[in-house]
Design a protein around this motif. Structure first.
Motif, short mmCIF file in Angstrom:
data_model
loop_
_atom_site.label_atom_id
_atom_site.label_comp_id
_atom_site.label_asym_id
_atom_site.label_seq_id
_atom_site.Cartn_x
_atom_site.Cartn_y
_atom_site.Cartn_z
N VAL A 1 0.54 -1.02 -0.04
CA VAL A 1 0.23 -0.19 0.30
C VAL A 1 0.93 1.28 0.30
CG1 VAL A 1 -1.84 1.27 1.18
CG2 VAL A 1 -2.02 -0.90 1.37
N PRO A 2 0.93 2.05 -1.24
CA PRO A 2 1.34 3.70 -1.18
C PRO A 2 1.24 3.87 0.22
CG PRO A 2 0.13 3.39 -2.46
CD PRO A 2 -0.47 2.50 -1.99
N VAL A 3 2.56 4.24 0.75
CA VAL A 3 1.86 5.78 2.18
C VAL A 3 1.39 6.75 1.75
CG1 VAL A 3 3.62 6.81 4.01
CG2 VAL A 3 4.96 5.18 2.07
N ILE A 4 0.94 7.14 1.34
CA ILE A 4 0.07 8.36 1.08
C ILE A 4 -0.83 8.05 1.73
CG2 ILE A 4 0.12 8.12 -1.29
CD1 ILE A 4 0.04 11.40 -1.21
N VAL A 5 -1.87 6.44 0.28
CA VAL A 5 -2.62 6.15 0.69
C VAL A 5 -2.83 5.47 2.54
CG1 VAL A 5 -4.44 3.77 0.12
CG2 VAL A 5 -3.25 5.49 -1.48
N LEU A 6 -1.98 5.27 2.84
CA LEU A 6 -1.98 3.85 4.08
C LEU A 6 -2.42 6.00 5.43
CD1 LEU A 6 -1.72 2.07 6.08
CD2 LEU A 6 0.32 2.38 6.39
N LEU A 7 -1.75 6.81 4.73
CA LEU A 7 -2.12 8.29 5.37
C LEU A 7 -3.32 8.48 5.27
CD1 LEU A 7 1.34 10.17 4.28
CD2 LEU A 7 -0.08 9.81 7.05
N LEU A 8 -4.12 8.20 4.59
CA LEU A 8 -5.49 8.62 4.14
C LEU A 8 -6.38 7.03 5.11
CD1 LEU A 8 -5.78 10.25 0.48
CD2 LEU A 8 -5.15 11.54 2.78
N TYR A 9 -6.46 6.41 4.76
CA TYR A 9 -6.69 5.34 5.22
C TYR A 9 -6.94 4.95 7.01
CZ TYR A 9 -8.79 0.44 5.85
OH TYR A 9 -9.97 -0.29 6.08
N VAL A 10 -5.54 5.62 7.24
CA VAL A 10 -5.76 5.79 8.88
C VAL A 10 -6.50 6.73 9.51
CG1 VAL A 10 -4.35 5.97 10.79
CG2 VAL A 10 -3.06 4.45 8.95
N ALA A 11 -6.32 8.27 8.81
CA ALA A 11 -5.90 9.25 8.91
C ALA A 11 -8.38 9.58 9.05
CB ALA A 11 -6.59 10.82 8.33
#
Length: 264
Positions: free
Chosen positions: A92-102
């Motif tokens: 999973v791309p880091v930016i996608v993971l950031l949005l998912y967690v947030a």
């Protein structure tokens, strides 16, 4: 192929070029009111950038080491759990993971807490009470723990089996073998990639700006949007990141060289 002695003795002209360029930019910052204003604005985000990177990296190291040990366990279930986590997080791309967690995981955690707290009479939480900087730190931790797990695994597997067998023959327990024999030798070998991942973490911490966290990048975007001085503002942003990352790289290289010199 191992580097030749001549390559090891190459004069760091790249560092001279960067130093001269940095000195020129520093002079521009000191002499120009626009650059000075941009620097004063952006320095407020340095602490956020460093704190997010350090906390996320240390947390990722702890989780990554645990995953590496699980991946080398004799229990198949632990190995499969570790491999599942690593493959998912690395895919999973880091930016996608950031949005998912947030915007997915954080509200789900708040909802789960409220579901447990309501029957017990405990205070209820709101999603906005979950700070964005905490969500960003958790996301970077999850992302980098998978990469660091592979680094730790490679280092632990590189320790000669004879060393471990000798420790067993001396009657050391599994924990003492790991603490006194396996991990110290593995750490020397994995220090360079660990250092590289920390430098990468500092750079990737700029992604938290997509959540509105007030790091260097976010403050730069806000300042440039307000004064339309994109050239000067992003020059200072780049200068701050280069100063941090190159400084860290030089320190880590010095530590690596010292460890190599101390190696028997």
């Amino acid at each position: 192929m191992a580097p030749s002695p001549k390559q090891d003795e190459d004069f760091p002209w790249w560092l001279v070029i960067l130093a001269v360029t940095g000195a020129w930019l520093f002079y521009e910052v000191m002499a120009s009111d626009v650059y000075s204003q941009a620097l004063r604005t952006l320095t407020r985000g340095i602490w956020i950038t460093i704190s997010v990177a350090v906390v996320a990296y240390l947390s990722a190291c702890a989780i990554g080491l645990g995953l590496a040990v699980m991946g080398l366990s004799r229990f198949r279930v632990l190995r499969q759990i570790a491999r599942l986590y690593i493959e998912v997080m690395r895919g999973v791309p880091v930016i996608v993971l950031l949005l998912y967690v947030a915007f997915v995981l954080a509200p789900a955690l708040v909802a789960g807490w409220n579901a447990l707290a309501d029957p017990l009479g405990l205070p209820l939480a709101r999603t906005r009470d979950f700070p964005l900087i905490a969500r960003a730190t958790i996301a970077l931790t999850l992302a980098y723990s998978a990469f660091l797990a592979e680094v730790f695994r490679a280092g632990l597997q590189a320790v000669p089996v004879g060393q471990i067998e000798a420790a067993k023959a001396l009657g050391l327990s599994g924990w003492h073998r790991f603490r006194h024999v396996t991990f110290p030798q593995a750490f020397r070998m994995i220090l360079p990639p660990l250092g590289n991942d920390f430098v990468a973490m500092v750079k990737d911490s700029s992604l938290v700006s997509v959540l509105g966290v007030g790091d260097i990048t976010q403050l730069g975007k806000v300042a440039a949007a307000g004064n339309f001085r994109y050239f000067e503002t992003y020059n200072v942003v780049a200068l701050l990141y280069l100063t941090m990352t190159i400084g860290l790289s030089l320190v880590l290289r010095r530590i690596e060289r010292r460890l190599r010199a101390d190696k028997p």
